[in-house]
Design a protein around this motif. Structure first.
Motif, PDB file in Angstrom:
ATOM      1  N   ASP A  28      35.995  30.425  -0.316  1.00  0.00           N
ATOM      2  CA  ASP A  28      34.622  30.855  -0.039  1.00  0.00           C
ATOM      3  C   ASP A  28      33.712  29.649   0.135  1.00  0.00           C
ATOM      4  OD1 ASP A  28      35.490  33.472  -0.257  1.00  0.00           O
ATOM      5  OD2 ASP A  28      34.709  33.744  -2.303  1.00  0.00           O
ATOM      6  N   GLU A  29      33.879  28.673  -0.723  1.00  0.00           N
ATOM      7  CA  GLU A  29      33.083  27.444  -0.643  1.00  0.00           C
ATOM      8  C   GLU A  29      33.319  26.752   0.701  1.00  0.00           C
ATOM      9  OE1 GLU A  29      30.523  24.407  -2.245  1.00  0.00           O
ATOM     10  OE2 GLU A  29      31.037  26.357  -3.091  1.00  0.00           O
ATOM     11  N   TYR A  30      34.561  26.677   1.108  1.00  0.00           N
ATOM     12  CA  TYR A  30      34.902  26.067   2.390  1.00  0.00           C
ATOM     13  C   TYR A  30      34.225  26.816   3.536  1.00  0.00           C
ATOM     14  CZ  TYR A  30      37.592  24.427   6.380  1.00  0.00           C
ATOM     15  OH  TYR A  30      37.957  23.902   7.590  1.00  0.00           O
ATOM     16  N   ASN A  31      34.253  28.141   3.461  1.00  0.00           N
ATOM     17  CA  ASN A  31      33.653  28.949   4.523  1.00  0.00           C
ATOM     18  C   ASN A  31      32.136  28.762   4.613  1.00  0.00           C
ATOM     19  OD1 ASN A  31      36.111  29.982   5.359  1.00  0.00           O
ATOM     20  ND2 ASN A  31      35.996  31.725   3.975  1.00  0.00           N
ATOM     21  N   VAL A  32      31.490  28.486   3.499  1.00  0.00           N
ATOM     22  CA  VAL A  32      30.045  28.248   3.500  1.00  0.00           C
ATOM     23  C   VAL A  32      29.726  26.951   4.233  1.00  0.00           C
ATOM     24  CG1 VAL A  32      28.069  27.654   2.027  1.00  0.00           C
ATOM     25  CG2 VAL A  32      29.557  29.587   1.425  1.00  0.00           C
ATOM     26  N   TYR A  33      30.474  25.909   3.936  1.00  0.00           N
ATOM     27  CA  TYR A  33      30.179  24.590   4.505  1.00  0.00           C
ATOM     28  C   TYR A  33      30.964  24.293   5.783  1.00  0.00           C
ATOM     29  CZ  TYR A  33      27.678  23.743   0.209  1.00  0.00           C
ATOM     30  OH  TYR A  33      26.792  23.834  -0.822  1.00  0.00           O
ATOM     31  N   TRP A  39      33.241  17.626  -3.566  1.00  0.00           N
ATOM     32  CA  TRP A  39      33.299  18.518  -4.724  1.00  0.00           C
ATOM     33  C   TRP A  39      34.516  19.430  -4.619  1.00  0.00           C
ATOM     34  CZ3 TRP A  39      33.355  23.817  -5.136  1.00  0.00           C
ATOM     35  CH2 TRP A  39      33.237  24.319  -6.422  1.00  0.00           C
ATOM     36  N   MET A  40      34.750  19.971  -3.425  1.00  0.00           N
ATOM     37  CA  MET A  40      35.878  20.861  -3.220  1.00  0.00           C
ATOM     38  C   MET A  40      37.206  20.127  -3.435  1.00  0.00           C
ATOM     39  SD  MET A  40      36.868  23.118   0.121  1.00  0.00           S
ATOM     40  CE  MET A  40      35.200  23.696   0.240  1.00  0.00           C
ATOM     41  N   ALA A  41      37.310  18.936  -2.905  1.00  0.00           N
ATOM     42  CA  ALA A  41      38.528  18.146  -3.094  1.00  0.00           C
ATOM     43  C   ALA A  41      38.774  17.888  -4.575  1.00  0.00           C
ATOM     44  CB  ALA A  41      38.426  16.834  -2.325  1.00  0.00           C
ATOM     45  N   ASP A  42      37.712  17.569  -5.301  1.00  0.00           N
ATOM     46  CA  ASP A  42      37.838  17.341  -6.739  1.00  0.00           C
ATOM     47  C   ASP A  42      38.287  18.613  -7.458  1.00  0.00           C
ATOM     48  OD1 ASP A  42      36.978  14.739  -6.340  1.00  0.00           O
ATOM     49  OD2 ASP A  42      34.903  15.157  -6.969  1.00  0.00           O
ATOM     50  N   GLN A  43      37.731  19.745  -7.060  1.00  0.00           N
ATOM     51  CA  GLN A  43      38.091  21.021  -7.678  1.00  0.00           C
ATOM     52  C   GLN A  43      39.551  21.391  -7.392  1.00  0.00           C
ATOM     53  OE1 GLN A  43      36.071  22.878  -9.819  1.00  0.00           O
ATOM     54  NE2 GLN A  43      34.978  20.941  -9.674  1.00  0.00           N
ATOM     55  N   ILE A  44      39.986  21.172  -6.168  1.00  0.00           N
ATOM     56  CA  ILE A  44      41.374  21.476  -5.809  1.00  0.00           C
ATOM     57  C   ILE A  44      42.327  20.591  -6.613  1.00  0.00           C
ATOM     58  CG2 ILE A  44      43.082  21.305  -3.958  1.00  0.00           C
ATOM     59  CD1 ILE A  44      40.774  22.157  -2.037  1.00  0.00           C
TER      60      ILE A  44
END
Length: 71
Positions: A28-33, A39-44
């Protein structure tokens, strides 16, 4: 797990469901941006490391011990 009557099956399935929910959140985060963010890379990285270390090494080991004990 069902075949081997693993007593922790329901809890184990819940762990998998929560992991998939977290991955869905990142999607979902990816789809927003429309592109990956730091941040996403860190979360993954955190999510997958946690899964490998905590889940596979700990949770799956309990299952393997259960199967071995029934052999």
């Amino acid at each position: 797990m069902k075949k081997h009557e693993y007593p922790g099956l329901a809890a184990h399935q819940e762990l998998h469901a929560r992991f998939l929910d977290k991955l869905d959140g990142l999607t979902d985060e990816y789809n927003v941006y429309e592109a990956p963010t730091q941040w996403m890379a860190d979360q993954i990285l955190e999510l997958t490391q946690g899964w490998l270390l905590a889940h596979i090494i700990d949770e799956d080991t309990h299952y393997a011990e259960h199967v071995r004990s029934r052999s």
